[in-house]
Design an enzyme around this catalytic site. Structure first.
Site, PDB file in Angstrom:
ATOM      1  N   GLU A  46     -10.160  -6.800   7.226  1.00  0.00           N
ATOM      2  CA  GLU A  46     -10.451  -5.373   7.053  1.00  0.00           C
ATOM      3  C   GLU A  46      -9.653  -4.796   5.884  1.00  0.00           C
ATOM      4  O   GLU A  46      -8.656  -5.384   5.471  1.00  0.00           O
ATOM      5  CB  GLU A  46     -10.113  -4.615   8.340  1.00  0.00           C
ATOM      6  CG  GLU A  46     -11.036  -4.966   9.497  1.00  0.00           C
ATOM      7  CD  GLU A  46     -10.598  -4.291  10.791  1.00  0.00           C
ATOM      8  OE1 GLU A  46     -10.366  -3.078  10.779  1.00  0.00           O
ATOM      9  OE2 GLU A  46     -10.464  -5.004  11.799  1.00  0.00           O
ATOM     10  N   HIS A  67       0.850  -1.195   0.000  1.00  0.00           N
ATOM     11  CA  HIS A  67       0.000   0.000   0.000  1.00  0.00           C
ATOM     12  C   HIS A  67       0.888   1.247   0.000  1.00  0.00           C
ATOM     13  O   HIS A  67       1.861   1.315   0.768  1.00  0.00           O
ATOM     14  CB  HIS A  67      -0.917  -0.014   1.227  1.00  0.00           C
ATOM     15  CG  HIS A  67      -1.884   1.127   1.207  1.00  0.00           C
ATOM     16  ND1 HIS A  67      -3.021   1.109   0.422  1.00  0.00           N
ATOM     17  CD2 HIS A  67      -1.840   2.331   1.823  1.00  0.00           C
ATOM     18  CE1 HIS A  67      -3.652   2.266   0.581  1.00  0.00           C
ATOM     19  NE2 HIS A  67      -2.961   3.023   1.416  1.00  0.00           N
TER      20      HIS A  67
HETATM   21  C1  GAR Z   1       0.795   0.699  -6.098  1.00  0.00           C
HETATM   22  O1  GAR Z   1       1.210   1.982  -5.750  1.00  0.00           O
HETATM   23  C2  GAR Z   1       0.202  -0.011  -4.904  1.00  0.00           C
HETATM   24  O2  GAR Z   1       0.838   0.308  -3.699  1.00  0.00           O
HETATM   25  C3  GAR Z   1      -1.208   0.512  -4.928  1.00  0.00           C
HETATM   26  O3  GAR Z   1      -1.555   0.497  -6.292  1.00  0.00           O
HETATM   27  C4  GAR Z   1      -0.389   0.773  -7.063  1.00  0.00           C
HETATM   28  C5  GAR Z   1      -0.297  -0.259  -8.155  1.00  0.00           C
HETATM   29  O4  GAR Z   1       0.754   0.011  -9.045  1.00  0.00           O
HETATM   30  N1  GAR Z   1      -2.086  -0.301  -4.128  1.00  0.00           N
HETATM   31  C6  GAR Z   1      -3.074   0.197  -3.390  1.00  0.00           C
HETATM   32  O5  GAR Z   1      -3.374   1.371  -3.380  1.00  0.00           O
HETATM   33  C7  GAR Z   1      -3.832  -0.832  -2.550  1.00  0.00           C
HETATM   34  N2  GAR Z   1      -4.722  -0.217  -1.644  1.00  0.00           N
HETATM   35  P1  GAR Z   1       1.236  -1.101 -10.050  1.00  0.00           P
HETATM   36  O6  GAR Z   1      -0.019  -1.664 -10.728  1.00  0.00           O
HETATM   37  O7  GAR Z   1       2.112  -0.392 -11.030  1.00  0.00           O
HETATM   38  O8  GAR Z   1       1.959  -2.159  -9.276  1.00  0.00           O
END
Ligand code: GAR
Length: 190
Positions: free
Chosen positions: A143, A109
């Site tokens: 959660e 995250h």
């Molecule tokens: C990443 O920044 C990840 O931490 C976030 O989505 C992005 C995906 O990037 N995840 C969340 O926000 C989960 N709540 P990617 O598809 O290039 O790996």
């Protein structure tokens, strides 16, 4: 046998790509069993296909999430994948799915949880004006954006940073931290 990972994505899949590359190079002693997405047009699927990794689209996630999760459970069994790695997967897994796999589902995250959970966390931190945000890798429980924190790394927001600069800095940290945390986790809990 090496730990077998199912990686779930919804978008670009850059975290998935770095995990795939690190498995292939031997840095991460694991195998990517398959990549699955709830979005048929997730950009990351193309990378997985190019790397000759099995890809799957979860069926009807909007209309029947329970059915989609059951499909995923079938894939985990079919591919003998014991670990679920969420990499930008923008769906909430149900307690029914999570409970029997507690401790074997991992998420990344882009904030220092418990600050800025949910979607668009990088923007939320940027707009709030905090000076330090970061990245969290955690086990998934019932959660949202919650569960035992395995690793965190702070990322500074400098005066004059644009949102794009911050996003780029966070993603670079994510790509290193996710693999490093998985190395520790997989070697300690086999
Ligand atoms: C990443 O920044 C990840 O931490 C976030 O989505 C992005 C995906 O990037 N995840 C969340 O926000 C989960 N709540 P990617 O598809 O290039 O790996």
């Amino acid at each position: 046998m090496k730990p077998r990972l199912a990686i779930l994505i919804s978008g670009k899949g850059t975290n998935m790509a770095s995990i795939v590359d690190n498995c292939r190079s031997g840095l991460l002693n694991a195998e990517v069993a398959f990549v699955a997405s709830d979005k048929p047009d997730a950009e990351g699927l193309l990378f997985a296909v190019q790397k000759k990794i099995a890809t799957h689209i979860l069926p009807n996630p909007e209309r029947d999430w329970e059915g989609a999760e059951k499909h995923l459970e079938g894939l985990l069994e079919e591919y003998s994948a014991g670990w679920v790695v969420l990499a930008g997967f923008m769906r909430i897994l149900s307690p029914r799915f999570v409970a029997p796999r507690m401790g074997r589902i991992v998420n990344i995250h882009p904030s220092l949880l418990p600050s800025f959970p949910g979607r668009d966390s990088i923007r939320a931190a940027y707009e709030k004006g905090v000076k330090v945000t970061g990245v969290t890798v955690h086990l998934v429980d019932e959660e949202v954006d919650h569960g035992e924190i395995l690793a965190q790394e702070p990322v500074r927001i400098h005066p004059g940073d644009t949102l794009e600069m911050l996003e780029d800095r966070i993603h670079r940290v994510e790509h290193v931290l996710y693999t490093r945390t998985l190395i520790d986790l997989l070697s300690s809990r086999r």
